[in-house]
Design a protein around this motif. Structure first.
Motif, PDB file in Angstrom:
ATOM      1  N   THR A 166      -0.266  14.646 -27.120  1.00  0.00           N
ATOM      2  CA  THR A 166       0.868  14.116 -26.368  1.00  0.00           C
ATOM      3  C   THR A 166       2.126  14.309 -27.203  1.00  0.00           C
ATOM      4  N   ILE A 167       3.227  14.570 -26.529  1.00  0.00           N
ATOM      5  CA  ILE A 167       4.494  14.870 -27.208  1.00  0.00           C
ATOM      6  C   ILE A 167       5.472  13.724 -26.994  1.00  0.00           C
ATOM      7  N   VAL A 168       6.072  13.265 -28.078  1.00  0.00           N
ATOM      8  CA  VAL A 168       7.047  12.172 -28.035  1.00  0.00           C
ATOM      9  C   VAL A 168       8.382  12.692 -28.570  1.00  0.00           C
ATOM     10  N   ARG A 169       9.389  12.595 -27.758  1.00  0.00           N
ATOM     11  CA  ARG A 169      10.740  12.931 -28.224  1.00  0.00           C
ATOM     12  C   ARG A 169      11.327  11.696 -28.899  1.00  0.00           C
ATOM     13  N   TYR A 170      11.793  11.863 -30.122  1.00  0.00           N
ATOM     14  CA  TYR A 170      12.247  10.715 -30.901  1.00  0.00           C
ATOM     15  C   TYR A 170      13.361   9.938 -30.204  1.00  0.00           C
ATOM     16  N   ALA A 171      14.325  10.651 -29.626  1.00  0.00           N
ATOM     17  CA  ALA A 171      15.440   9.966 -28.957  1.00  0.00           C
ATOM     18  C   ALA A 171      14.938   9.119 -27.791  1.00  0.00           C
ATOM     19  N   GLU A 172      13.949   9.625 -27.066  1.00  0.00           N
ATOM     20  CA  GLU A 172      13.405   8.881 -25.927  1.00  0.00           C
ATOM     21  C   GLU A 172      12.577   7.684 -26.399  1.00  0.00           C
ATOM     22  N   LEU A 173      11.888   7.850 -27.516  1.00  0.00           N
ATOM     23  CA  LEU A 173      11.124   6.746 -28.107  1.00  0.00           C
ATOM     24  C   LEU A 173      12.052   5.588 -28.461  1.00  0.00           C
ATOM     25  N   ILE A 174      13.175   5.898 -29.075  1.00  0.00           N
ATOM     26  CA  ILE A 174      14.135   4.867 -29.471  1.00  0.00           C
ATOM     27  C   ILE A 174      14.763   4.210 -28.244  1.00  0.00           C
ATOM     28  N   HIS A 175      14.991   5.002 -27.215  1.00  0.00           N
ATOM     29  CA  HIS A 175      15.645   4.483 -26.002  1.00  0.00           C
ATOM     30  C   HIS A 175      14.703   3.616 -25.180  1.00  0.00           C
ATOM     31  N   SER A 176      13.413   3.985 -25.126  1.00  0.00           N
ATOM     32  CA  SER A 176      12.452   3.257 -24.285  1.00  0.00           C
ATOM     33  C   SER A 176      11.166   2.970 -25.068  1.00  0.00           C
ATOM     34  N   PRO A 177      11.252   2.123 -26.095  1.00  0.00           N
ATOM     35  CA  PRO A 177      10.084   1.909 -26.957  1.00  0.00           C
ATOM     36  C   PRO A 177       8.894   1.269 -26.247  1.00  0.00           C
ATOM     37  N   LEU A 178       9.131   0.327 -25.330  1.00  0.00           N
ATOM     38  CA  LEU A 178       8.000  -0.335 -24.674  1.00  0.00           C
ATOM     39  C   LEU A 178       7.258   0.630 -23.753  1.00  0.00           C
ATOM     40  N   GLN A 179       8.004   1.455 -23.047  1.00  0.00           N
ATOM     41  CA  GLN A 179       7.379   2.445 -22.175  1.00  0.00           C
ATOM     42  C   GLN A 179       6.497   3.395 -22.986  1.00  0.00           C
ATOM     43  N   HIS A 180       7.006   3.839 -24.129  1.00  0.00           N
ATOM     44  CA  HIS A 180       6.227   4.736 -24.981  1.00  0.00           C
ATOM     45  C   HIS A 180       5.041   4.014 -25.612  1.00  0.00           C
ATOM     46  N   THR A 181       5.214   2.749 -25.925  1.00  0.00           N
ATOM     47  CA  THR A 181       4.106   1.976 -26.493  1.00  0.00           C
ATOM     48  C   THR A 181       2.943   1.917 -25.515  1.00  0.00           C
ATOM     49  N   ARG A 182       3.243   1.662 -24.262  1.00  0.00           N
ATOM     50  CA  ARG A 182       2.181   1.620 -23.245  1.00  0.00           C
ATOM     51  C   ARG A 182       1.490   2.978 -23.143  1.00  0.00           C
ATOM     52  N   ARG A 183       2.275   4.028 -23.140  1.00  0.00           N
ATOM     53  CA  ARG A 183       1.705   5.377 -23.003  1.00  0.00           C
ATOM     54  C   ARG A 183       0.843   5.742 -24.196  1.00  0.00           C
ATOM     55  N   LEU A 184       1.313   5.434 -25.403  1.00  0.00           N
ATOM     56  CA  LEU A 184       0.567   5.784 -26.604  1.00  0.00           C
ATOM     57  C   LEU A 184      -0.688   4.937 -26.756  1.00  0.00           C
ATOM     58  N   ALA A 185      -0.620   3.683 -26.319  1.00  0.00           N
ATOM     59  CA  ALA A 185      -1.812   2.833 -26.360  1.00  0.00           C
ATOM     60  C   ALA A 185      -2.902   3.414 -25.469  1.00  0.00           C
ATOM     61  N   ALA A 186      -2.513   3.865 -24.284  1.00  0.00           N
ATOM     62  CA  ALA A 186      -3.481   4.467 -23.364  1.00  0.00           C
ATOM     63  C   ALA A 186      -4.027   5.771 -23.941  1.00  0.00           C
ATOM     64  N   PHE A 187      -3.162   6.588 -24.508  1.00  0.00           N
ATOM     65  CA  PHE A 187      -3.581   7.870 -25.080  1.00  0.00           C
ATOM     66  C   PHE A 187      -4.554   7.666 -26.237  1.00  0.00           C
ATOM     67  N   ALA A 188      -4.290   6.651 -27.057  1.00  0.00           N
ATOM     68  CA  ALA A 188      -5.127   6.388 -28.230  1.00  0.00           C
ATOM     69  C   ALA A 188      -6.379   5.596 -27.897  1.00  0.00           C
TER      70      ALA A 188
END
Length: 214
Positions: A166-188
């Motif tokens: 899965t690919i994470v853009r750093y700027a998007e991670l900083i802008h929407s950390p909770l959304q990315h947290t949910r996605r990464l939790a599911a991926f992991a």
């Protein structure tokens, strides 16, 4: 043995994602490498893994060392985990380990052969990585040139192999950390409640300013 490998150049945001995974319940063991950098008080980079990588590759040149026996080194490292030399580990619990070091990108296929690996790729513009390097007064080997080499290896693995990625853009991670947290939790494959996810997301913006990352 399940592994989440966080991949990205120096200054791309790998510490933010590794810290997030730790707070979601992934196994990081420790101790972690502590850089002389007030913006990154805790790298979430396992010292034992960093030591292993630096026996195989050079931070000065972003290349593998001549004669590096990658397969044997990784087999021994995996055995250390299985023998609980790095800390408590229950293979039956199915909780993934997380590891990170920028130069691990040079040996992604070998790591994926040694572990049941999922890859998290951090993507950040090379110009921003170079600006971050200069602000932090890091050596030139941690900037744009190294980033180009590391990204080349990352995307070679993405194109020529079918490793779960899965690919994470750093700027998007900083802008929407909770959304990315949910996605990464599911991926992991990490099951966490809402409060745990919020705590993990909060780490993304703290303790460092959003313009810098390791």
């Amino acid at each position: 043995m399940k592994l989440i490998l966080v991949c990205g150049p120096f200054g791309s945001g790998t510490t933010a994602v590794a810290g997030l995974l730790a707070r979601l319940g992934a196994i990081g063991f420790g101790p972690y490498y502590r850089p002389t950098d007030e913006l990154t008080p805790d790298s979430h980079e396992l010292v034992a893994f960093r030591d292993l990588i630096l026996t195989l590759a050079s931070e000065e040149t972003t290349t593998l060392l001549p004669g590096a026996d990658i397969k044997t080194a990784l087999e021994r490292f995996r055995a250390r985990i299985a023998n609980q030399e790095l800390g408590p580990y229950d293979d039956n619990a199915a909780i993934p380990i997380f590891l990170k070091h920028p130069l691990a990108a040079l040996i992604i296929p070998q790591i994926c052969a040694a572990f049941a690996t999922r890859l998290i790729y951090l993507v950040r513009p090379v110009r921003e990585i170079e600006l971050s390097r200069r602000r932090r007064k890091w050596g030139a080997q941690y900037g744009a040139k190294a980033a180009g080499i590391i990204y080349s290896h990352m995307f070679d693995a993405l194109i020529n192999h079918s490793f779960p990625t899965t690919i994470v853009r750093y700027a998007e991670l900083i802008h929407s950390p909770l959304q990315h947290t949910r996605r990464l939790a599911a991926f992991a494959g990490l099951k966490s409640n809402v409060d745990v996810m919020r705590e993990a997301a909060a780490f993304v913006r703290s303790p460092k300013p959003p313009t810098d990352a390791r």
